[in-house]
Scaffold this motif. Structure first.
Motif, PDB file in Angstrom:
ATOM      1  N   VAL A   1     -15.245   6.728 -67.343  1.00 46.36           N
ATOM      2  CA  VAL A   1     -16.581   7.568 -67.436  1.00 46.36           C
ATOM      3  C   VAL A   1     -17.476   6.589 -68.176  1.00 46.36           C
ATOM      4  CG1 VAL A   1     -17.525   9.539 -68.476  1.00 46.36           C
ATOM      5  CG2 VAL A   1     -15.416   9.810 -67.194  1.00 46.36           C
ATOM      6  N   PHE A   2     -17.054   5.842 -69.217  1.00 49.06           N
ATOM      7  CA  PHE A   2     -18.010   5.259 -69.957  1.00 49.06           C
ATOM      8  C   PHE A   2     -18.506   3.885 -69.236  1.00 49.06           C
ATOM      9  CE2 PHE A   2     -16.152   7.609 -73.419  1.00 49.06           C
ATOM     10  CZ  PHE A   2     -17.378   8.053 -73.995  1.00 49.06           C
ATOM     11  N   ARG A   3     -17.457   3.449 -68.354  1.00 48.21           N
ATOM     12  CA  ARG A   3     -17.901   2.335 -67.399  1.00 48.21           C
ATOM     13  C   ARG A   3     -18.753   2.414 -66.342  1.00 48.21           C
ATOM     14  NH1 ARG A   3     -12.455   0.314 -69.084  1.00 48.21           N
ATOM     15  NH2 ARG A   3     -11.754   1.417 -66.982  1.00 48.21           N
ATOM     16  N   ARG A   4     -18.517   3.396 -65.855  1.00 46.47           N
ATOM     17  CA  ARG A   4     -19.398   3.871 -64.689  1.00 46.47           C
ATOM     18  C   ARG A   4     -20.550   4.545 -64.779  1.00 46.47           C
ATOM     19  NH1 ARG A   4     -16.050   3.600 -59.839  1.00 46.47           N
ATOM     20  NH2 ARG A   4     -14.766   1.957 -60.156  1.00 46.47           N
ATOM     21  N   ALA A   5     -21.835   3.948 -64.717  1.00 46.17           N
ATOM     22  CA  ALA A   5     -23.180   4.349 -65.247  1.00 46.17           C
ATOM     23  C   ALA A   5     -23.359   6.031 -64.654  1.00 46.17           C
ATOM     24  CB  ALA A   5     -24.499   3.330 -64.772  1.00 46.17           C
ATOM     25  N   ALA A   6     -22.961   6.106 -63.357  1.00 45.39           N
ATOM     26  CA  ALA A   6     -23.313   7.237 -62.768  1.00 45.39           C
ATOM     27  C   ALA A   6     -22.551   8.357 -63.229  1.00 45.39           C
ATOM     28  CB  ALA A   6     -22.995   7.319 -60.922  1.00 45.39           C
ATOM     29  N   LEU A   7     -21.383   8.283 -63.512  1.00 40.71           N
ATOM     30  CA  LEU A   7     -20.392   9.185 -64.202  1.00 40.71           C
ATOM     31  C   LEU A   7     -20.903   9.391 -65.548  1.00 40.71           C
ATOM     32  CD1 LEU A   7     -17.015   7.815 -62.985  1.00 40.71           C
ATOM     33  CD2 LEU A   7     -18.084   9.853 -62.156  1.00 40.71           C
ATOM     34  N   PHE A   8     -21.272   8.327 -66.332  1.00 34.99           N
ATOM     35  CA  PHE A   8     -21.618   8.686 -67.711  1.00 34.99           C
ATOM     36  C   PHE A   8     -23.010   9.414 -67.675  1.00 34.99           C
ATOM     37  CE2 PHE A   8     -24.097   7.330 -71.705  1.00 34.99           C
ATOM     38  CZ  PHE A   8     -23.135   7.642 -72.615  1.00 34.99           C
ATOM     39  N   GLY A   9     -23.871   9.170 -66.694  1.00 35.11           N
ATOM     40  CA  GLY A   9     -25.264   9.766 -66.585  1.00 35.11           C
ATOM     41  C   GLY A   9     -24.933  11.045 -66.224  1.00 35.11           C
ATOM     42  N   ALA A  10     -24.042  11.563 -65.336  1.00 31.57           N
ATOM     43  CA  ALA A  10     -23.918  12.770 -65.133  1.00 31.57           C
ATOM     44  C   ALA A  10     -23.379  13.769 -66.011  1.00 31.57           C
ATOM     45  CB  ALA A  10     -22.952  12.805 -63.791  1.00 31.57           C
ATOM     46  N   MET A  11     -22.318  13.144 -67.082  1.00 27.43           N
ATOM     47  CA  MET A  11     -21.971  13.825 -68.115  1.00 27.43           C
ATOM     48  C   MET A  11     -22.942  14.010 -68.951  1.00 27.43           C
ATOM     49  SD  MET A  11     -19.116  12.468 -70.871  1.00 27.43           S
ATOM     50  CE  MET A  11     -19.923  11.439 -71.604  1.00 27.43           C
ATOM     51  N   MET A  12     -23.894  13.286 -69.460  1.00 27.98           N
ATOM     52  CA  MET A  12     -25.064  13.272 -70.343  1.00 27.98           C
ATOM     53  C   MET A  12     -25.976  14.235 -69.886  1.00 27.98           C
ATOM     54  SD  MET A  12     -23.933  11.526 -72.895  1.00 27.98           S
ATOM     55  CE  MET A  12     -25.493  11.841 -73.855  1.00 27.98           C
ATOM     56  N   TRP A  13     -26.186  14.391 -68.537  1.00 26.56           N
ATOM     57  CA  TRP A  13     -27.142  15.386 -67.934  1.00 26.56           C
ATOM     58  C   TRP A  13     -26.400  16.726 -67.945  1.00 26.56           C
ATOM     59  CZ3 TRP A  13     -26.301  18.896 -64.058  1.00 26.56           C
ATOM     60  CH2 TRP A  13     -27.320  19.519 -63.546  1.00 26.56           C
ATOM     61  N   LEU A  14     -25.383  16.777 -67.943  1.00 25.65           N
ATOM     62  CA  LEU A  14     -24.664  17.867 -67.932  1.00 25.65           C
ATOM     63  C   LEU A  14     -24.840  18.819 -69.529  1.00 25.65           C
ATOM     64  CD1 LEU A  14     -23.258  20.306 -66.567  1.00 25.65           C
ATOM     65  CD2 LEU A  14     -21.138  19.406 -66.970  1.00 25.65           C
ATOM     66  N   THR A  15     -24.670  17.670 -70.599  1.00 26.34           N
ATOM     67  CA  THR A  15     -24.640  17.692 -72.005  1.00 26.34           C
ATOM     68  C   THR A  15     -25.962  18.438 -71.953  1.00 26.34           C
ATOM     69  OG1 THR A  15     -22.804  16.410 -72.371  1.00 26.34           O
ATOM     70  CG2 THR A  15     -24.271  17.298 -74.225  1.00 26.34           C
ATOM     71  N   ASP A  16     -27.017  17.828 -71.736  1.00 25.67           N
ATOM     72  CA  ASP A  16     -28.574  18.194 -72.129  1.00 25.67           C
ATOM     73  C   ASP A  16     -28.833  19.469 -71.589  1.00 25.67           C
ATOM     74  OD1 ASP A  16     -28.704  15.846 -73.461  1.00 25.67           O
ATOM     75  OD2 ASP A  16     -29.915  14.520 -71.815  1.00 25.67           O
ATOM     76  N   ARG A  17     -28.205  19.526 -70.256  1.00 25.34           N
ATOM     77  CA  ARG A  17     -28.463  20.870 -69.729  1.00 25.34           C
ATOM     78  C   ARG A  17     -27.871  22.047 -70.656  1.00 25.34           C
ATOM     79  NH1 ARG A  17     -26.182  23.104 -63.803  1.00 25.34           N
ATOM     80  NH2 ARG A  17     -27.744  25.126 -63.780  1.00 25.34           N
ATOM     81  N   PHE A  18     -26.824  21.944 -70.993  1.00 26.64           N
ATOM     82  CA  PHE A  18     -25.854  22.997 -71.879  1.00 26.64           C
ATOM     83  C   PHE A  18     -26.844  23.048 -73.183  1.00 26.64           C
ATOM     84  CE2 PHE A  18     -21.760  22.175 -69.530  1.00 26.64           C
ATOM     85  CZ  PHE A  18     -22.062  23.453 -68.856  1.00 26.64           C
ATOM     86  N   ALA A  19     -27.238  21.975 -73.804  1.00 30.64           N
ATOM     87  CA  ALA A  19     -27.707  21.898 -75.070  1.00 30.64           C
ATOM     88  C   ALA A  19     -29.086  22.668 -74.925  1.00 30.64           C
ATOM     89  CB  ALA A  19     -27.888  20.651 -75.425  1.00 30.64           C
ATOM     90  N   THR A  20     -29.733  22.659 -74.057  1.00 24.09           N
ATOM     91  CA  THR A  20     -31.139  23.406 -73.933  1.00 24.09           C
ATOM     92  C   THR A  20     -31.182  24.825 -73.025  1.00 24.09           C
ATOM     93  OG1 THR A  20     -31.726  21.905 -71.800  1.00 24.09           O
ATOM     94  CG2 THR A  20     -32.427  20.871 -74.125  1.00 24.09           C
ATOM     95  N   SER A  21     -30.146  25.196 -72.952  1.00 20.75           N
ATOM     96  CA  SER A  21     -30.089  26.445 -71.920  1.00 20.75           C
ATOM     97  C   SER A  21     -30.557  27.672 -72.825  1.00 20.75           C
ATOM     98  CB  SER A  21     -28.778  26.416 -71.533  1.00 20.75           C
ATOM     99  OG  SER A  21     -27.884  26.597 -72.388  1.00 20.75           O
ATOM    100  N   ILE A  22     -31.509  27.636 -73.564  1.00 23.68           N
ATOM    101  CA  ILE A  22     -31.885  28.928 -74.284  1.00 23.68           C
ATOM    102  C   ILE A  22     -33.367  28.864 -74.645  1.00 23.68           C
ATOM    103  CG2 ILE A  22     -31.759  27.833 -76.572  1.00 23.68           C
ATOM    104  CD1 ILE A  22     -31.006  30.554 -77.643  1.00 23.68           C
ATOM    105  N   ASP A  23     -33.962  29.998 -74.022  1.00 26.09           N
ATOM    106  CA  ASP A  23     -35.686  30.043 -74.308  1.00 26.09           C
ATOM    107  C   ASP A  23     -35.790  30.503 -75.534  1.00 26.09           C
ATOM    108  OD1 ASP A  23     -36.217  29.002 -71.909  1.00 26.09           O
ATOM    109  OD2 ASP A  23     -35.964  30.989 -70.871  1.00 26.09           O
ATOM    110  N   LEU A  24     -36.175  29.885 -76.436  1.00 20.30           N
ATOM    111  CA  LEU A  24     -36.255  30.323 -77.978  1.00 20.30           C
ATOM    112  C   LEU A  24     -37.722  30.984 -78.140  1.00 20.30           C
ATOM    113  CD1 LEU A  24     -35.440  27.347 -80.149  1.00 20.30           C
ATOM    114  CD2 LEU A  24     -34.191  29.291 -79.627  1.00 20.30           C
ATOM    115  N   PRO A  25     -37.520  32.435 -78.627  1.00 20.30           N
ATOM    116  CA  PRO A  25     -38.789  33.135 -78.884  1.00 20.30           C
ATOM    117  C   PRO A  25     -39.789  32.496 -80.030  1.00 20.30           C
ATOM    118  CG  PRO A  25     -36.910  34.342 -78.786  1.00 20.30           C
ATOM    119  CD  PRO A  25     -36.266  32.987 -78.969  1.00 20.30           C
ATOM    120  N   GLU A  26     -41.025  33.037 -79.897  1.00 22.73           N
ATOM    121  CA  GLU A  26     -41.919  32.707 -80.847  1.00 22.73           C
ATOM    122  C   GLU A  26     -41.877  33.703 -81.910  1.00 22.73           C
ATOM    123  OE1 GLU A  26     -43.735  30.016 -81.555  1.00 22.73           O
ATOM    124  OE2 GLU A  26     -43.175  28.829 -79.724  1.00 22.73           O
ATOM    125  N   TYR A  27     -41.556  33.608 -83.196  1.00 22.61           N
ATOM    126  CA  TYR A  27     -41.388  34.497 -84.102  1.00 22.61           C
ATOM    127  C   TYR A  27     -42.551  34.456 -84.983  1.00 22.61           C
ATOM    128  CZ  TYR A  27     -36.616  35.267 -82.851  1.00 22.61           C
ATOM    129  OH  TYR A  27     -35.501  35.223 -81.908  1.00 22.61           O
TER     130      TYR A  27
END
Length: 299
Positions: free
Chosen positions: A273-299
């Motif tokens: 996974v670390f040696r193949r740029a495409a696989l590593f990029g896909a893993m990081m894309w998925l991680t970013d997607r999970f990490a930003t999967s919330i719409d934060l309200p303005e309080y």
């Protein structure tokens, strides 16, 4: 030791003004929540250890007189005492790995070594020496560092590379921490006037999401209390609804199996996974997607 965070109200609308709130836990989630609540006008007390929590929110401390709080927040980690007292025992599922952090003064920068079921990294950003190892669930005293050091040494005994050199420096280490990689399973983050935050609610799978979940959870919990005023039940319900879906990013992960695969083949596949740029990029894309999967309200 209690650290009072009182009188820090800003000019923001003070819907929680006057509420007395106890936050148990002074790692990341607890202080973040205290900051937001204080800005909204609440009177917040942060404690690192609250040994006894009785019915309601009347709290007995080891070194000071009992006090009564309007709300109690358990931000005291995956082994939360507040969760145990308010929700009962259980709720934590062991995921088959342990990790340890230590300052061992080992030469080397950014080097990671794997054997089946064992990983050790030196010169990393999180700790000077970082261990992850597969194991059956262990029974030990979480406050006995010497016992934990022995468990780590036993787990790595017979290892190759520089492991013997590294293990020799473990016993005198003044800065050492060991814990399980586990997951919290709980349907509701609140019960009555008690609410859970951070690892106490979402668990610790060592997947890199714990800090983000803690900070986002603190923002949402404080904001919902601010918005709901004295209706803490409505605030807790909305907080749980918003965070339950977002916290699934932690529920589906287990970094132990990725960092310390149990087989040589597993190590090879992980390294691929670390040696193949495409696989590593896909893993990081998925991680970013999970990490930003919330719409934060303005309080």
């Amino acid at each position: 030791m209690a650290a009072a965070v009182e009188g820090l109200a800003s000019a923001a609308p003070a819907n929680v003004s006057g509420l007395k709130i106890l936050v148990s836990g002074a790692s990341i989630a607890g202080p973040a929540l205290a900051l937001w609540l204080a800005r909204y006008g609440a009177s917040v007390t942060v404690v690192e250890k609250a040994p006894t929590l009785r019915a309601g929110v009347h709290v007995t401390f080891a070194g000071t007189a009992p006090r009564t709080f309007d709300l109690v927040v358990g931000a005291d980690g995956i082994h939360s005492n507040v969760r145990r007292l308010a929700f009962g025992p259980g709720h934590v599922r062991f995921l088959g790995h342990y990790y340890a952090l230590a300052d061992l003064d080992i030469d080397g920068e950014g080097v990671t070594y794997n054997e089946p079921g064992r990983m050790v990294a030196v010169g990393g950003p999180k700790a000077q020496t970082f261990f992850v190892f597969a194991s059956p669930e262990l029974s030990y005293d979480r406050y006995d560092a010497d016992q934990q050091k022995k468990l780590l040494i036993d787990a790595y005994r017979g290892g190759g590379w520089r492991i013997p050199e590294i293990l020799a420096k473990v016993p005198p280490s003044p800065d050492f921490y060991l814990d399980s990689i586990s997951r919290v399973h709980i349907d509701d983050y609140a019960k009555g006037r008690v609410v859970l935050l951070g690892d106490a609610a979402y668990g610790n799978t060592l997947g890199g999401f714990g800090t983000g979940l803690a900070v986002v959870g603190a923002y949402v919990l404080a904001g919902e209390l601010h918005r709901a005023g004295n209706d803490h039940l409505a605030a807790f319900r909305r907080y749980t609804e918003l965070m339950r879906g977002y916290a699934k990013v932690n529920k589906n992960g287990n970094a132990g199996a990725f960092l310390a695969p149990r087989t040589k083949r597993g190590i090879r596949m992980r390294n691929l996974v670390f040696r193949r740029a495409a696989l590593f990029g896909a893993m990081m894309w998925l991680t970013d997607r999970f990490a930003t999967s919330i719409d934060l309200p303005e309080y």
